[in-house]
Scaffold this motif. Structure first.
Motif, mmCIF file in Angstrom:
data_model
loop_
_atom_site.group_PDB
_atom_site.id
_atom_site.type_symbol
_atom_site.label_atom_id
_atom_site.label_comp_id
_atom_site.label_asym_id
_atom_site.label_seq_id
_atom_site.Cartn_x
_atom_site.Cartn_y
_atom_site.Cartn_z
ATOM 1 N N ALA A 186 0.828 -1.213 0.000
ATOM 2 C CA ALA A 186 0.000 0.000 0.000
ATOM 3 C C ALA A 186 0.859 1.258 0.000
ATOM 4 C CB ALA A 186 -0.923 -0.005 1.218
ATOM 5 N N GLU A 187 1.992 1.181 0.662
ATOM 6 C CA GLU A 187 2.891 2.329 0.743
ATOM 7 C C GLU A 187 3.613 2.585 -0.588
ATOM 8 O OE1 GLU A 187 6.377 3.686 3.829
ATOM 9 O OE2 GLU A 187 4.981 2.114 4.440
ATOM 10 N N LEU A 188 3.883 1.521 -1.340
ATOM 11 C CA LEU A 188 4.643 1.650 -2.589
ATOM 12 C C LEU A 188 3.760 1.899 -3.811
ATOM 13 C CD1 LEU A 188 7.187 -1.271 -2.065
ATOM 14 C CD2 LEU A 188 7.570 1.167 -1.714
ATOM 15 N N ARG A 189 2.491 1.496 -3.760
ATOM 16 C CA ARG A 189 1.599 1.626 -4.916
ATOM 17 C C ARG A 189 1.484 3.030 -5.483
ATOM 18 N NH1 ARG A 189 -3.366 -0.464 -3.099
ATOM 19 N NH2 ARG A 189 -2.294 -2.000 -1.866
ATOM 20 N N PRO A 190 1.379 4.068 -4.650
ATOM 21 C CA PRO A 190 1.266 5.427 -5.218
ATOM 22 C C PRO A 190 2.486 5.847 -6.044
ATOM 23 C CG PRO A 190 0.637 5.439 -2.900
ATOM 24 C CD PRO A 190 1.215 4.092 -3.190
ATOM 25 N N TYR A 191 3.605 5.146 -5.874
ATOM 26 C CA TYR A 191 4.838 5.495 -6.598
ATOM 27 C C TYR A 191 5.105 4.537 -7.759
ATOM 28 C CZ TYR A 191 5.460 8.291 -2.444
ATOM 29 O OH TYR A 191 5.264 9.187 -1.425
ATOM 30 N N GLY A 192 4.110 3.713 -8.094
ATOM 31 C CA GLY A 192 4.266 2.766 -9.188
ATOM 32 C C GLY A 192 4.949 1.481 -8.773
ATOM 33 N N GLY A 193 5.137 1.277 -7.487
ATOM 34 C CA GLY A 193 5.798 0.073 -6.988
ATOM 35 C C GLY A 193 4.811 -0.903 -6.403
ATOM 36 N N GLY A 194 5.313 -1.831 -5.625
ATOM 37 C CA GLY A 194 4.454 -2.808 -4.978
ATOM 38 C C GLY A 194 5.282 -3.814 -4.212
ATOM 39 N N ALA A 195 4.603 -4.691 -3.518
ATOM 40 C CA ALA A 195 5.269 -5.760 -2.775
ATOM 41 C C ALA A 195 4.452 -7.026 -2.923
ATOM 42 C CB ALA A 195 5.409 -5.383 -1.298
ATOM 43 N N ARG A 196 5.138 -8.129 -3.127
ATOM 44 C CA ARG A 196 4.505 -9.433 -3.247
ATOM 45 C C ARG A 196 5.314 -10.425 -2.434
ATOM 46 N NH1 ARG A 196 1.566 -6.379 -4.774
ATOM 47 N NH2 ARG A 196 0.375 -6.213 -6.689
ATOM 48 N N ALA A 197 4.676 -11.517 -2.064
ATOM 49 C CA ALA A 197 5.371 -12.529 -1.278
ATOM 50 C C ALA A 197 5.098 -13.907 -1.839
ATOM 51 C CB ALA A 197 4.911 -12.456 0.175
ATOM 52 N N GLY A 198 6.058 -14.775 -1.670
ATOM 53 C CA GLY A 198 5.916 -16.171 -2.023
ATOM 54 C C GLY A 198 6.739 -16.972 -1.043
ATOM 55 N N HIS A 199 6.151 -18.012 -0.513
ATOM 56 C CA HIS A 199 6.806 -18.801 0.526
ATOM 57 C C HIS A 199 7.154 -17.853 1.680
ATOM 58 C CE1 HIS A 199 6.697 -22.000 -2.342
ATOM 59 N NE2 HIS A 199 7.365 -21.270 -3.199
ATOM 60 N N ASP A 200 8.418 -17.747 2.023
ATOM 61 C CA ASP A 200 8.777 -16.838 3.121
ATOM 62 C C ASP A 200 9.614 -15.670 2.615
ATOM 63 O OD1 ASP A 200 11.064 -18.213 2.560
ATOM 64 O OD2 ASP A 200 11.610 -18.582 4.641
ATOM 65 N N ASP A 201 9.522 -15.379 1.330
ATOM 66 C CA ASP A 201 10.273 -14.266 0.751
ATOM 67 C C ASP A 201 9.335 -13.129 0.365
ATOM 68 O OD1 ASP A 201 12.709 -15.613 0.899
ATOM 69 O OD2 ASP A 201 12.369 -16.608 -1.023
ATOM 70 N N VAL A 202 9.730 -11.917 0.698
ATOM 71 C CA VAL A 202 8.959 -10.734 0.314
ATOM 72 C C VAL A 202 9.767 -9.966 -0.714
ATOM 73 C CG1 VAL A 202 7.953 -8.566 1.107
ATOM 74 C CG2 VAL A 202 7.851 -10.588 2.567
ATOM 75 N N ARG A 203 9.127 -9.590 -1.808
ATOM 76 C CA ARG A 203 9.777 -8.820 -2.862
ATOM 77 C C ARG A 203 9.103 -7.454 -2.921
ATOM 78 N NH1 ARG A 203 11.660 -13.455 -2.926
ATOM 79 N NH2 ARG A 203 12.424 -14.712 -4.606
ATOM 80 N N ALA A 204 9.885 -6.406 -2.880
ATOM 81 C CA ALA A 204 9.353 -5.045 -2.967
ATOM 82 C C ALA A 204 10.046 -4.328 -4.117
ATOM 83 C CB ALA A 204 9.590 -4.292 -1.661
ATOM 84 N N CYS A 205 9.283 -3.539 -4.874
ATOM 85 C CA CYS A 205 9.888 -2.777 -5.959
ATOM 86 C C CYS A 205 9.284 -1.381 -6.001
ATOM 87 C CB CYS A 205 9.703 -3.478 -7.306
ATOM 88 S SG CYS A 205 7.990 -3.620 -7.816
ATOM 89 N N GLY A 206 10.055 -0.459 -6.507
ATOM 90 C CA GLY A 206 9.635 0.931 -6.600
ATOM 91 C C GLY A 206 10.859 1.822 -6.542
ATOM 92 N N PRO A 207 10.659 3.120 -6.461
ATOM 93 C CA PRO A 207 11.805 4.027 -6.332
ATOM 94 C C PRO A 207 12.605 3.646 -5.087
ATOM 95 C CG PRO A 207 9.793 5.262 -6.771
ATOM 96 C CD PRO A 207 9.374 3.841 -6.493
ATOM 97 N N PRO A 208 13.923 3.508 -5.207
ATOM 98 C CA PRO A 208 14.745 2.993 -4.101
ATOM 99 C C PRO A 208 14.547 3.723 -2.782
ATOM 100 C CG PRO A 208 16.070 3.223 -6.084
ATOM 101 C CD PRO A 208 14.733 3.816 -6.381
ATOM 102 N N TRP A 209 14.485 5.055 -2.810
ATOM 103 C CA TRP A 209 14.368 5.783 -1.550
ATOM 104 C C TRP A 209 13.037 5.491 -0.863
ATOM 105 C CZ3 TRP A 209 14.837 7.582 -6.419
ATOM 106 C CH2 TRP A 209 13.733 8.205 -7.000
ATOM 107 N N ILE A 210 11.996 5.168 -1.642
ATOM 108 C CA ILE A 210 10.693 4.813 -1.064
ATOM 109 C C ILE A 210 10.729 3.381 -0.541
ATOM 110 C CG2 ILE A 210 8.222 4.560 -1.539
ATOM 111 C CD1 ILE A 210 9.166 7.444 -1.665
ATOM 112 N N VAL A 211 11.312 2.464 -1.305
ATOM 113 C CA VAL A 211 11.378 1.059 -0.898
ATOM 114 C C VAL A 211 12.173 0.909 0.387
ATOM 115 C CG1 VAL A 211 12.286 -1.229 -1.492
ATOM 116 C CG2 VAL A 211 11.083 0.116 -3.219
#
Length: 198
Positions: A36-61
């Protein structure tokens, strides 16, 4: 995962099959707050198993991940181990990593001249610089070729139909998954190499 309860060895993570492992995994695979925090900047976060992946502008991530880490510590006493985290930042934004240098691993592969090329593996698919993706796919080709060669040696030439089926439904599909999730210009060399091997 990179979560450890307070007082445990910070490099080993939660012990497999321990009581706290299930709790830590359940928490770490729910990245809705970060998403929710990354979506306004075109990013997002997803998880699979026990790993979380986040993407977006680095300073926001980095800021979102730090708040997530802080919340885990405050609410549950869990500490995220930065040494178990990886990141890939496009060279255009590399200055964003300065404040986190030494804390977050910048994973890389070396070419023949020992030049590092940066990226990360996401569910087995390489994401990163063009050369990183090419090197990673070449590594996948070699890995699959090794498995195929072991099958061929095991089954011998008297089982040609079995060899063909194993190659088609195992090795080819596995590499196709990796290549399908990469840009075609980055996957071209790997596909050519794979076709020659198989």
């Amino acid at each position: 995962g990179g979560l450890t309860p307070m007082g445990r060895d910070g490099e080993t993570g939660v012990a497999q099959r321990s009581v706290e492992a299930g709790v830590a995994s359940a928490i770490s695979i729910h990245p809705e707050t970060i998403d929710a925090e990354l979506r306004p900047y075109g990013g997002g976060a997803r998880a699979g198993h026990d790993d979380v992946r986040a993407c977006g502008p680095p300073w926001i991530v980095f800021a979102a991940m730090q708040r997530f880490h802080d919340a885990l510590f405050l609410r549950l006493g869990l500490v995220v181990q930065p040494s178990k985290c990886e990141c890939w930042i496009d060279e255009a934004h590399i200055a964003s990593l300065d404040a986190h240098r030494g804390l977050v691993t910048r994973s890389h592969l070396l070419d023949g001249a020992l030049t590092p090329h940066y990226g990360v593996m996401c569910y087995g698919v390489p994401i990163g610089s063009e050369e990183y993706v090419k090197l990673a796919l070449a590594g996948k080709c070699d890995e699959i070729a090794s498995i195929s060669n072991k099958l061929i040696a095991t089954l011998s030439s008297s089982h040609k139909q079995q060899l063909w089926l194993l190659t088609l439904f195992s090795a080819a599909r596995k590499f196709e998954y990796f290549a399908r999730h990469c840009y075609s210009d980055q996957a071209r060399d790997g596909c050519t190499r794979f076709d020659a091997i198989i």
